[in-house]
Design an enzyme around this catalytic site. Structure first.
Site, PDB file in Angstrom:
ATOM      1  N   ARG A  59     -22.551  10.960 -12.718  1.00  0.00           N
ATOM      2  CA  ARG A  59     -22.360  11.706 -11.481  1.00  0.00           C
ATOM      3  C   ARG A  59     -23.674  11.680 -10.713  1.00  0.00           C
ATOM      4  O   ARG A  59     -24.754  11.804 -11.290  1.00  0.00           O
ATOM      5  CB  ARG A  59     -21.939  13.158 -11.754  1.00  0.00           C
ATOM      6  CG  ARG A  59     -20.502  13.316 -12.200  1.00  0.00           C
ATOM      7  CD  ARG A  59     -19.525  13.018 -11.062  1.00  0.00           C
ATOM      8  NE  ARG A  59     -18.137  13.250 -11.447  1.00  0.00           N
ATOM      9  CZ  ARG A  59     -17.326  12.313 -11.912  1.00  0.00           C
ATOM     10  NH1 ARG A  59     -17.774  11.081 -12.067  1.00  0.00           N
ATOM     11  NH2 ARG A  59     -16.071  12.607 -12.218  1.00  0.00           N
ATOM     12  N   GLU A  67     -21.561  11.888  -2.039  1.00  0.00           N
ATOM     13  CA  GLU A  67     -20.737  10.728  -1.663  1.00  0.00           C
ATOM     14  C   GLU A  67     -19.750  11.095  -0.560  1.00  0.00           C
ATOM     15  O   GLU A  67     -19.203  12.199  -0.570  1.00  0.00           O
ATOM     16  CB  GLU A  67     -19.957  10.228  -2.886  1.00  0.00           C
ATOM     17  CG  GLU A  67     -20.837   9.665  -3.974  1.00  0.00           C
ATOM     18  CD  GLU A  67     -20.033   9.169  -5.175  1.00  0.00           C
ATOM     19  OE1 GLU A  67     -18.793   9.028  -5.062  1.00  0.00           O
ATOM     20  OE2 GLU A  67     -20.641   8.935  -6.217  1.00  0.00           O
ATOM     21  N   HIS A  77     -19.382   3.471  -6.175  1.00  0.00           N
ATOM     22  CA  HIS A  77     -18.628   4.195  -7.194  1.00  0.00           C
ATOM     23  C   HIS A  77     -17.502   3.312  -7.735  1.00  0.00           C
ATOM     24  O   HIS A  77     -16.315   3.667  -7.689  1.00  0.00           O
ATOM     25  CB  HIS A  77     -18.060   5.504  -6.639  1.00  0.00           C
ATOM     26  CG  HIS A  77     -17.808   6.530  -7.704  1.00  0.00           C
ATOM     27  ND1 HIS A  77     -18.102   7.865  -7.545  1.00  0.00           N
ATOM     28  CD2 HIS A  77     -17.303   6.417  -8.958  1.00  0.00           C
ATOM     29  CE1 HIS A  77     -17.784   8.528  -8.640  1.00  0.00           C
ATOM     30  NE2 HIS A  77     -17.288   7.656  -9.518  1.00  0.00           N
TER      31      HIS A  77
END
Length: 331
Positions: free
Chosen positions: A244, A273, A291
């Site tokens: 993360r 993000e 990602h």
């Protein structure tokens, strides 16, 4: 026939995003609501959830008190991810809402991608690609574009769950020494099989040529890699993050790279993000990915099917196999 293909109770299932896989055969006789493309915005999602029994959501959806209040009939939230830091599990549990995730569905894909970032950052592949594409490459030279060795390097894994262990398996093929630290403080049963040794975080940082994050985001792991942790790492070390984004203090990382203490970084996740800070984007020694750790057709299909099975089970009155708050089913 698998048990989740039994005829379920009818209900309404909402997906926060369009899924590129057909999960209708698993869901069965339900009303299914999802955007035609992309994702519902917050207002549209709350409106769609008014009478819903189940929600399939991406990790970008905050499943908080406001959302749960907007869906009083909700029985299950199936999070399209392994991590569920976007879900207020305590609030869901108070309301008797099951929360499920997708462990195992993306383990190997994410471990593969971790090694792709590790190799790409250590060997400066993105920089080399840009150099060749620019037309500025003048040919081979002994001191040009030097990177770090991976074979025989020392690898430190922060987190030693499914993905961390899968990375350790791959590291054996590169004759890497593997150390890990985990939140429980316990020795993982699989560590000997993977040739890994548990150490404390300070030792891991000091001894590792590569540090790779595989921990969940919790209050304890938020900015676990901060200025002090970066200063404790070996000069020239490589940092990889497929966990993360908020596990890393991005400003401190840029500073460590700019002053030359850190050799490189490979990042697949970011704190806010899809926003990525301009200084991080401008840093030549950072390999950036959108990602994409689980972005294989097989992994994403398994994630969708795992979510659908969780919904089907909950609508049948059964605990999903991947439920993270099983106490709601205890009587």
């Amino acid at each position: 026939m698998a048990p989740w293909y039994r005829e379920p109770m009818r209900g309404t299932v909402v997906s926060s995003a369009a899924l590129p896989f057909d999960i209708a055969p698993i869901l069965g006789a339900v009303e299914y609501r999802a955007p035609a493309t992309g994702s519902f915005d917050r207002a549209a999602l709350l409106a769609a959830l008014g009478d819903a029994d189940a929600l399939i959501c991406l990790l970008t959806v905050a499943v908080d008190e406001a959302l749960l209040e907007a869906a009083p009939g909700l029985r299950v939230v199936a999070n399209f991810a392994v991590g569920y830091d976007n879900v207020d599990v305590a609030a869901a549990t108070r309301r008797g809402v099951a929360v499920a995730n997708t462990p195992g569905a993306l383990t190997e894909a994410t471990a593969d991608f971790t090694f792709a970032l590790l190799l790409g950052a250590a060997r400066r592949l993105a920089e080399g690609d840009r150099l060749v594409r620019s037309g500025a490459w003048t040919g081979w030279a002994p001191g040009q574009h030097l990177g770090a060795d991976v074979f025989g390097a020392e690898l430190g894994l922060i987190g030693f769950g499914r993905i961390g262990q899968a990375v350790a398996r791959r590291a054996r093929g590169f004759s890497m020494t593997v150390r890990y630290t985990n939140g429980s403080g316990a020795v993982a049963p699989a560590d000997q099989a993977h040739g890994a040794v548990r150490v404390e975080l300070d030792e891991l940082l000091a001894r590792s040529d590569v540090v790779s994050l595989h921990c969940p985001l919790t209050p304890a792991t938020r900015h676990i890699i901060d200025a002090a942790a970066l200063a404790a790492m070996k000069p020239g070390a490589v940092l990889v993050n497929t966990a993360r984004g908020a596990c890393v203090d991005e400003a401190a990382l840029v500073a460590a790279l700019d002053r030359g203490h850190l050799g490189a970084a490979g990042l697949d996740v970011f704190e806010h993000e899809p926003a990525v800070p301009a200084p991080l984007r401008a840093c030549a020694r950072v390999l950036l990915a959108p990602h994409a750790g689980s972005a294989t057709t097989t992994a994403r299909r398994r994630m969708a099917e795992t979510c659908a099975r969780a919904v089907r089970a909950a609508l049948d009155g059964r605990a999903p196999e991947t439920v993270v708050n099983p106490e709601i089913y205890q009587t």
